[in-house]
Design an enzyme around this catalytic site. Structure first.
Site, mmCIF file in Angstrom:
data_model
loop_
_atom_site.group_PDB
_atom_site.id
_atom_site.type_symbol
_atom_site.label_atom_id
_atom_site.label_comp_id
_atom_site.label_asym_id
_atom_site.label_seq_id
_atom_site.Cartn_x
_atom_site.Cartn_y
_atom_site.Cartn_z
ATOM 1 N N LYS A 192 0.865 -1.372 0.102
ATOM 2 C CA LYS A 192 0.112 0.012 -0.195
ATOM 3 C C LYS A 192 0.922 1.161 -0.224
ATOM 4 C CE LYS A 192 -1.838 2.849 2.979
ATOM 5 N NZ LYS A 192 -1.746 3.915 2.127
ATOM 6 N N GLU A 267 9.878 0.711 10.477
ATOM 7 C CA GLU A 267 11.090 1.758 10.214
ATOM 8 C C GLU A 267 10.277 3.249 10.650
ATOM 9 O OE1 GLU A 267 13.869 1.267 9.303
ATOM 10 O OE2 GLU A 267 14.300 -0.139 8.075
ATOM 11 N N CYS A 301 13.370 10.577 7.099
ATOM 12 C CA CYS A 301 13.363 10.290 8.613
ATOM 13 C C CYS A 301 14.696 10.465 9.511
ATOM 14 C CB CYS A 301 12.781 8.923 9.007
ATOM 15 S SG CYS A 301 13.762 7.988 7.568
ATOM 16 N N GLU A 402 9.624 15.228 15.687
ATOM 17 C CA GLU A 402 10.021 15.288 14.112
ATOM 18 C C GLU A 402 9.176 16.208 13.600
ATOM 19 O OE1 GLU A 402 9.232 11.400 12.253
ATOM 20 O OE2 GLU A 402 11.166 11.617 11.658
HETATM 21 P P1 NAP Z 1 2.330 7.716 8.379
HETATM 22 O O1 NAP Z 1 1.089 8.590 8.750
HETATM 23 O O2 NAP Z 1 2.729 6.756 9.379
HETATM 24 O O3 NAP Z 1 1.953 6.844 7.291
HETATM 25 C C1 NAP Z 1 2.788 5.965 6.576
HETATM 26 C C2 NAP Z 1 1.979 4.902 5.840
HETATM 27 O O4 NAP Z 1 0.889 4.420 6.861
HETATM 28 C C3 NAP Z 1 0.834 5.714 4.902
HETATM 29 O O5 NAP Z 1 0.858 4.756 3.603
HETATM 30 C C4 NAP Z 1 -0.175 5.759 5.414
HETATM 31 O O6 NAP Z 1 -1.152 5.888 4.894
HETATM 32 C C5 NAP Z 1 -0.182 4.523 6.455
HETATM 33 N N1 NAP Z 1 -1.290 4.414 7.578
HETATM 34 C C6 NAP Z 1 -1.770 5.857 8.306
HETATM 35 N N2 NAP Z 1 -2.558 5.059 9.236
HETATM 36 C C7 NAP Z 1 -2.468 3.887 9.031
HETATM 37 C C8 NAP Z 1 -3.086 2.881 10.134
HETATM 38 N N3 NAP Z 1 -3.953 3.238 10.778
HETATM 39 N N4 NAP Z 1 -3.095 1.655 9.777
HETATM 40 C C9 NAP Z 1 -2.216 1.184 8.574
HETATM 41 N N5 NAP Z 1 -1.605 2.094 7.861
HETATM 42 C C10 NAP Z 1 -1.812 3.549 8.136
HETATM 43 O O7 NAP Z 1 3.424 8.584 8.290
HETATM 44 P P2 NAP Z 1 3.484 9.858 6.947
HETATM 45 O O8 NAP Z 1 3.173 10.995 7.861
HETATM 46 O O9 NAP Z 1 3.089 9.354 5.764
HETATM 47 O O10 NAP Z 1 5.182 9.961 6.644
HETATM 48 C C11 NAP Z 1 6.028 10.650 7.711
HETATM 49 C C12 NAP Z 1 6.617 9.862 8.664
HETATM 50 O O11 NAP Z 1 7.139 8.640 8.320
HETATM 51 C C13 NAP Z 1 7.568 10.459 9.647
HETATM 52 O O12 NAP Z 1 7.249 10.666 10.993
HETATM 53 C C14 NAP Z 1 8.836 10.118 9.350
HETATM 54 O O13 NAP Z 1 9.909 10.063 10.245
HETATM 55 C C15 NAP Z 1 8.525 8.519 9.006
HETATM 56 N N6 NAP Z 1 9.436 7.919 8.019
HETATM 57 C C16 NAP Z 1 10.221 6.874 8.517
HETATM 58 C C17 NAP Z 1 11.096 6.443 7.722
HETATM 59 C C18 NAP Z 1 12.134 5.154 8.192
HETATM 60 O O14 NAP Z 1 12.916 4.614 7.435
HETATM 61 N N7 NAP Z 1 12.313 4.999 9.531
HETATM 62 C C19 NAP Z 1 11.046 6.612 6.356
HETATM 63 C C20 NAP Z 1 10.180 7.494 6.009
HETATM 64 C C21 NAP Z 1 9.370 8.159 6.954
HETATM 65 P P3 NAP Z 1 -1.812 7.596 4.042
HETATM 66 O O15 NAP Z 1 -1.139 8.393 4.650
HETATM 67 O O16 NAP Z 1 -1.927 7.060 2.736
HETATM 68 O O17 NAP Z 1 -3.358 7.381 4.644
#
Ligand code: NAP
Ligand code: MG
Length: 499
Positions: A192, A267, A301, A402
């Protein structure tokens, strides 16, 4: 400010003309069961790029079923060297279509085209090639046991159907990080992508089918987290879920996984200390600091968002960093000269500008940037000026939470003990940077810092062969290198009585 945008490659135009974009389930590009679609936005202009069919619970149900059938049947019969050939073919196709993928990524995510061309697309191809190499080298072992006359050996087997959920900051590359290792190990996948950036994953889906992967081995279902993501992470027939995103979502994934006790790897975010000692190469450290926080608009990240500078050089160093940051060329990602593009979405713009206000209220001083960029056409998009906050202490919100934007918080430190204490004073533990010419000091700090990756006199260097992942609340499990094989395989011990 950059303004002159390149003309879209004809293959991008062709890809976009065929809309709404369909999802990949069981080898076919199909509409959503509900018929619902969502829009994906160009963050440089706020305009709709195209519509995409929205996966929901029913679509995930179909995709998991297809993955299960492929896993128990056709995919099991494909020998390792054929899996290897398919992954190599896919890497070749990514290279062949590199410019199209780079433009599509920049259009959807906003990142500078020079980054999509130099990083996202080539590293994606490299990642598939690297794991293609592993496909023929995954094996068990024989164990010399002492309890009797037995032949005892292990089989290293795939875990089965894997759900993979990825964020929007490196849409294509994150898809590669997830799919390549899983498929090399013999699993089947339902991916996804993030709802903000579904396009390159869908184009990758076309290339996957062109490469000749059997139907159902890789399914790609764009949709929202609360619906499609939750359905995938809670699905009783998914054996493992691999997730990249925010730590709050990570907790939900763990809860959702409890139903069938599926394996989980996470991650999550970071708040990396980037530590500059007085004896470091100042020019290299300034350059490294700029790259560490402004690459991909700071939506990384492992970004070096807490810049620790030794007292004696604090003012001088901050002034050099802010000089350089102020000269970065802001503009739409599709301009060749752009060094920093827009943030990915209006939500992200709100989040980052919110933190800029919080920082000012807390007493931090923006010595560069500090607000949204609205010159000319920039006001249409989600642009934030590269920002350097001085006067920060490690307890402030901007030093603990963050931000995920082009914002660095500069914090002074006294000595090595002080910086180790402050550096580790965070709930995260993803990465860290150290700048010094003293090799003993460098290794001592590297050992003391609680983080999954430490860069010494460099920053944001990656290789498909090196592990990446978090300590503490930055998650668990390692992607990259040999370590990712552990995420996607399980061990069976077989005992043969030889008496
Ligand atoms: P996010 O809201 O956690 O979203 C990541 C993914 O999870 C998206 O595909 C999102 O879908 C999905 N998601 C959201 N709620 C969910 C749920 N209840 N159940 C299952 N999946 C769900 O994060 P983001 O705001 O997109 O990305 C930024 C964050 O990611 C930052 O905090 C960053 O640090 C972290 N990040 C970490 C890494 C790493 O390698 N450690 C890499 C990149 C980013 P939708 O958004 O499409 O609704
Ligand atoms: Mg978009």
């Amino acid at each position: 400010m950059a303004t002159k945008q390149l003309e879209l490659h004809q293959s991008v135009v062709k890809f976009l003309s065929n809309a709404p974009k369909k999802m990949l389930i069981n080898g076919q590009f199909v509409q959503s069961v509900s018929g619902k679609t969502f829009e994906t936005i160009n963050p440089a202009t706020g305009e709709v790029i195209t519509k995409v069919y929205e996966a929901d619970k029913e679509d995930i149900e179909k995709a998991v079923k297809a993955a299960r059938v492929a896993f128990e049947g056709p995919w099991k019969k494909v020998p390792p060297n054929q899996r290897q050939m398919l992954l190599l073919k896919l890497a070749d196709l990514i290279e062949k279509n590199a410019e199209e993928l780079a433009q599509l990524e920049t259009l959807d995510n906003g990142k500078p085209i020079r980054e999509s061309r130099a990083v996202d697309v080539p590293v994606t191809a490299d990642h598939f090639r690297y794991y293609a190499g592993w496909a023929t080298k995954i094996h068990g072992e024989t164990i010399p046991v002492s309890c009797g006359n037995f032949l005892t050996y292990t089989l290293r087997e795939p875990v089965g159907v894997v759900g993979q959920i990825i964020p929007w900051n490196f849409p294509l590359l994150m898809a590669a990080w997830k799919i390549a290792a899983a498929v090399a190990c013999g699993n089947c996948v339902v991916l996804k992508p993030a709802e903000q950036t579904p396009l390159t994953a869908l184009r990758l889906g076309e290339l996957i089918m062109e490469a000749g992967f059997p139907a159902g081995v890789i399914n790609i279902c764009p949709g929202f987290g609360e619906t499609a993501g939750a359905a995938l992470s809670g699905h009783m027939d998914v054996d493992k879920v691999a997730f990249t995103g925010e730590y709050i979502t990570g907790r939900k994934i763990i809860q959702a996984s409890a139903g069938n006790l599926k394996r989980v790897s996470l991650e999550l975010g970071g708040k990396a200390p980037n530590i500059v000692f007085v004896d470091g190469d100042m020019e290299a450290a300034v350059k490294g600091c700029i790259g560490s926080v402004f690459f991909n608009q700071g939506q990384v990240c492992c970004a070096g968002t807490r810049l620790f500078v030794e007292n004696k050089i604090y003012d001088e160093f901050i002034s050099k960093v802010s000089d350089r940051a102020g000269k970065l060329t802001l503009g739409p990602g599709l301009c060749e000269e752009t060094q920093m593009g827009p943030l990915v979405s209006s939500d992200q713009l709100k989040r980052v500008t919110g933190y800029l206000e919080t920082g000012k209220k807390e007493g931090a001083k923006p010595v560069c940037g500090g607000d949204r960029a609205t010159d000319g056409d920039l006001q249409k998009g989600y642009f934030v000026k590269p920002t350097v906050f001085a006067n920060v202490n490690n307890k402030m919100k901007i030093a603990q939470e963050e931000i995920f934007g082009p914002v660095v918080s500069a914090i002074p430190f006294k000595d090595i003990e002080d910086v180790i204490t402050q550096g580790n004073d965070t709930t995260y533990g993803l990465s860290a940077g150290i700048w010094t010419k003293d090799i003993k000091k460098a290794h001592a700090v590297a050992k003391a810092i609680k983080a999954g990756t430490v860069w010494i006199n460099c920053y944001n260097v990656f290789d498909s062969a090196a592990p990446f992942g978090g300590y503490k609340q930055s998650g668990f499990g390692r992607e990259g290198g040999i370590h990712a094989l552990e995420l996607y395989t399980q061990i069976k011990a077989v005992w043969v009585n030889l008496d």
